[in-house]
Design a protein around this motif. Structure first.
Motif, PDB file in Angstrom:
ATOM      1  N   ALA A 123       2.298   0.017   8.718  1.00  0.00           N
ATOM      2  CA  ALA A 123       1.194  -0.871   9.097  1.00  0.00           C
ATOM      3  C   ALA A 123       0.113  -0.154   9.900  1.00  0.00           C
ATOM      4  CB  ALA A 123       1.733  -2.065   9.880  1.00  0.00           C
ATOM      5  N   ASP A 124       0.490   0.886  10.650  1.00  0.00           N
ATOM      6  CA  ASP A 124      -0.507   1.617  11.431  1.00  0.00           C
ATOM      7  C   ASP A 124      -1.150   2.763  10.633  1.00  0.00           C
ATOM      8  OD1 ASP A 124       1.587   3.432  11.344  1.00  0.00           O
ATOM      9  OD2 ASP A 124       1.755   3.651  13.520  1.00  0.00           O
ATOM     10  N   GLY A 125      -0.970   2.769   9.317  1.00  0.00           N
ATOM     11  CA  GLY A 125      -1.467   3.851   8.472  1.00  0.00           C
ATOM     12  C   GLY A 125      -2.761   3.567   7.742  1.00  0.00           C
ATOM     13  N   VAL A 126      -3.624   2.719   8.304  1.00  0.00           N
ATOM     14  CA  VAL A 126      -4.898   2.401   7.647  1.00  0.00           C
ATOM     15  C   VAL A 126      -5.716   3.666   7.404  1.00  0.00           C
ATOM     16  CG1 VAL A 126      -7.115   1.209   7.922  1.00  0.00           C
ATOM     17  CG2 VAL A 126      -4.973   0.031   8.454  1.00  0.00           C
ATOM     18  N   GLY A 127      -5.710   4.587   8.358  1.00  0.00           N
ATOM     19  CA  GLY A 127      -6.495   5.816   8.214  1.00  0.00           C
ATOM     20  C   GLY A 127      -6.074   6.641   7.015  1.00  0.00           C
ATOM     21  N   ILE A 128      -4.771   6.828   6.836  1.00  0.00           N
ATOM     22  CA  ILE A 128      -4.312   7.625   5.692  1.00  0.00           C
ATOM     23  C   ILE A 128      -4.514   6.871   4.383  1.00  0.00           C
ATOM     24  CG2 ILE A 128      -1.864   6.984   5.807  1.00  0.00           C
ATOM     25  CD1 ILE A 128      -1.340   9.995   5.040  1.00  0.00           C
ATOM     26  N   ALA A 129      -4.363   5.546   4.409  1.00  0.00           N
ATOM     27  CA  ALA A 129      -4.624   4.756   3.199  1.00  0.00           C
ATOM     28  C   ALA A 129      -6.082   4.908   2.785  1.00  0.00           C
ATOM     29  CB  ALA A 129      -4.268   3.294   3.432  1.00  0.00           C
ATOM     30  N   ASP A 130      -6.990   4.823   3.755  1.00  0.00           N
ATOM     31  CA  ASP A 130      -8.416   4.993   3.453  1.00  0.00           C
ATOM     32  C   ASP A 130      -8.716   6.406   2.968  1.00  0.00           C
ATOM     33  OD1 ASP A 130      -9.227   2.404   3.965  1.00  0.00           O
ATOM     34  OD2 ASP A 130      -9.974   2.825   5.981  1.00  0.00           O
ATOM     35  N   ARG A 131      -8.087   7.411   3.587  1.00  0.00           N
ATOM     36  CA  ARG A 131      -8.320   8.803   3.187  1.00  0.00           C
ATOM     37  C   ARG A 131      -7.950   9.003   1.719  1.00  0.00           C
ATOM     38  NH1 ARG A 131      -7.936  14.557   5.707  1.00  0.00           N
ATOM     39  NH2 ARG A 131      -9.535  13.501   6.849  1.00  0.00           N
ATOM     40  N   SER A 165       5.595  11.447  -5.844  1.00  0.00           N
ATOM     41  CA  SER A 165       6.285  10.649  -4.836  1.00  0.00           C
ATOM     42  C   SER A 165       5.504   9.368  -4.619  1.00  0.00           C
ATOM     43  CB  SER A 165       6.401  11.413  -3.514  1.00  0.00           C
ATOM     44  OG  SER A 165       5.119  11.634  -2.950  1.00  0.00           O
ATOM     45  N   VAL A 166       6.236   8.330  -4.236  1.00  0.00           N
ATOM     46  CA  VAL A 166       5.641   7.066  -3.829  1.00  0.00           C
ATOM     47  C   VAL A 166       6.005   6.902  -2.361  1.00  0.00           C
ATOM     48  CG1 VAL A 166       5.622   4.565  -4.131  1.00  0.00           C
ATOM     49  CG2 VAL A 166       5.841   6.052  -6.139  1.00  0.00           C
ATOM     50  N   ASN A 167       4.996   6.831  -1.508  1.00  0.00           N
ATOM     51  CA  ASN A 167       5.182   6.785  -0.063  1.00  0.00           C
ATOM     52  C   ASN A 167       4.659   5.453   0.461  1.00  0.00           C
ATOM     53  OD1 ASN A 167       5.756   9.887   0.486  1.00  0.00           O
ATOM     54  ND2 ASN A 167       4.120   9.736  -1.030  1.00  0.00           N
ATOM     55  N   VAL A 168       5.548   4.604   0.974  1.00  0.00           N
ATOM     56  CA  VAL A 168       5.162   3.296   1.485  1.00  0.00           C
ATOM     57  C   VAL A 168       4.507   3.498   2.851  1.00  0.00           C
ATOM     58  CG1 VAL A 168       5.957   0.997   2.143  1.00  0.00           C
ATOM     59  CG2 VAL A 168       7.042   2.201   0.215  1.00  0.00           C
ATOM     60  N   LEU A 194      -3.357   9.696  -4.126  1.00  0.00           N
ATOM     61  CA  LEU A 194      -4.220   8.535  -4.149  1.00  0.00           C
ATOM     62  C   LEU A 194      -3.511   7.357  -3.519  1.00  0.00           C
ATOM     63  CD1 LEU A 194      -3.627   6.603  -7.248  1.00  0.00           C
ATOM     64  CD2 LEU A 194      -3.169   9.054  -7.425  1.00  0.00           C
ATOM     65  N   THR A 195      -4.300   6.419  -3.029  1.00  0.00           N
ATOM     66  CA  THR A 195      -3.756   5.160  -2.536  1.00  0.00           C
ATOM     67  C   THR A 195      -3.576   4.242  -3.741  1.00  0.00           C
ATOM     68  OG1 THR A 195      -4.861   5.434  -0.428  1.00  0.00           O
ATOM     69  CG2 THR A 195      -4.182   3.202  -1.001  1.00  0.00           C
ATOM     70  N   VAL A 218       0.850  -1.187   0.000  1.00  0.00           N
ATOM     71  CA  VAL A 218       0.000   0.000   0.000  1.00  0.00           C
ATOM     72  C   VAL A 218       0.889   1.241   0.000  1.00  0.00           C
ATOM     73  CG1 VAL A 218      -1.784   1.287   1.241  1.00  0.00           C
ATOM     74  CG2 VAL A 218      -1.851  -1.224   1.177  1.00  0.00           C
ATOM     75  N   THR A 219       0.666   2.108  -0.977  1.00  0.00           N
ATOM     76  CA  THR A 219       1.424   3.343  -1.097  1.00  0.00           C
ATOM     77  C   THR A 219       0.476   4.512  -1.294  1.00  0.00           C
ATOM     78  OG1 THR A 219       1.641   3.281  -3.515  1.00  0.00           O
ATOM     79  CG2 THR A 219       3.334   2.105  -2.248  1.00  0.00           C
ATOM     80  N   ILE A 220       0.970   5.692  -0.961  1.00  0.00           N
ATOM     81  CA  ILE A 220       0.298   6.924  -1.342  1.00  0.00           C
ATOM     82  C   ILE A 220       1.153   7.517  -2.457  1.00  0.00           C
ATOM     83  CG2 ILE A 220      -0.472   9.226  -0.643  1.00  0.00           C
ATOM     84  CD1 ILE A 220      -1.917   6.942   0.845  1.00  0.00           C
ATOM     85  N   VAL A 221       0.561   7.691  -3.629  1.00  0.00           N
ATOM     86  CA  VAL A 221       1.245   8.350  -4.737  1.00  0.00           C
ATOM     87  C   VAL A 221       0.729   9.780  -4.751  1.00  0.00           C
ATOM     88  CG1 VAL A 221       1.634   8.396  -7.226  1.00  0.00           C
ATOM     89  CG2 VAL A 221       1.475   6.202  -6.031  1.00  0.00           C
TER      90      VAL A 221
END
Length: 174
Positions: free
Chosen positions: A88-96, A82-85, A46-47, A32-35
């Motif tokens: 594991a505790d980043g479920v909130g930001i992944a969902d956002r 940017s690609v941001n890995v 986006l995730t 899971v990354t944030i691009v």
């Protein structure tokens, strides 16, 4: 850069059904990354799990971004991402950044701390790893654009579990 011709294949072979394809793809584990692309108030993100290393020498990555998403335009117009890995505790930001909390645009960046590196693209403070990229090439393929990025900077945090996605759920990977 040259393109090799495609191997000759029968043109009559049909694609598999989209639902069958999605079902099979759900079984693959994706990091899971944030691009994130753009700069300042034009930043969008986006995730994504469709991110891979392309070459190590020179360092390049490949990301596949839906052309209908708001992140696509930011990457296309700024020429950086940017690609941001995600940890594991980043479920909130992944969902956002997946749009699950219905927050859009630059407001997505308000819940976490961000900075920039050499390209000026948004970089997530606290990411497991970051790849700061300049677009080398953009190739439109059906609904997506494949962006090939020259890695202009990296940052790696001390080792800790990262977030992955499989079968519709997040999982931690050590």
């Amino acid at each position: 850069m040259t393109q090799a011709p495609l191997a000759e294949t029968p043109a009559a072979l049909p694609f598999v059904a989209p639902d069958d394809f999605r079902g099979a793809m759900r079984e693959m584990i994706g990091g899971v990354t944030i691009v994130a692309g753009g700069r300042g108030s034009t930043a969008r993100g986006l995730t994504a799990t469709a991110v891979v290393s392309m070459t190590a020498d020179p360092p390049t990555v490949l990301v596949c971004i839906n052309r209908q998403g708001e992140g696509h335009g930011a990457i296309r117009s700024s020429g950086v991402f940017s690609v941001n890995v995600v940890p594991a505790d980043g479920v909130g930001i992944a969902d956002r950044f997946a749009g699950r909390d219905h927050v859009h645009g630059a407001a997505r960046f308000e819940a976490e701390a961000w900075t920039t590196h050499s390209t000026g693209a948004p970089v997530l403070i606290g990411a497991v790893a970051v790849f700061d990229c300049e677009v080398l090439q953009a190739i439109d393929v059906f609904t997506h654009t494949v962006f090939i990025g020259a890695v202009r900077g990296v940052a790696v945090a001390p080792p800790r579990p990262a977030l992955a996605y499989r079968a519709g759920a997040y999982v931690a990977v050590a």
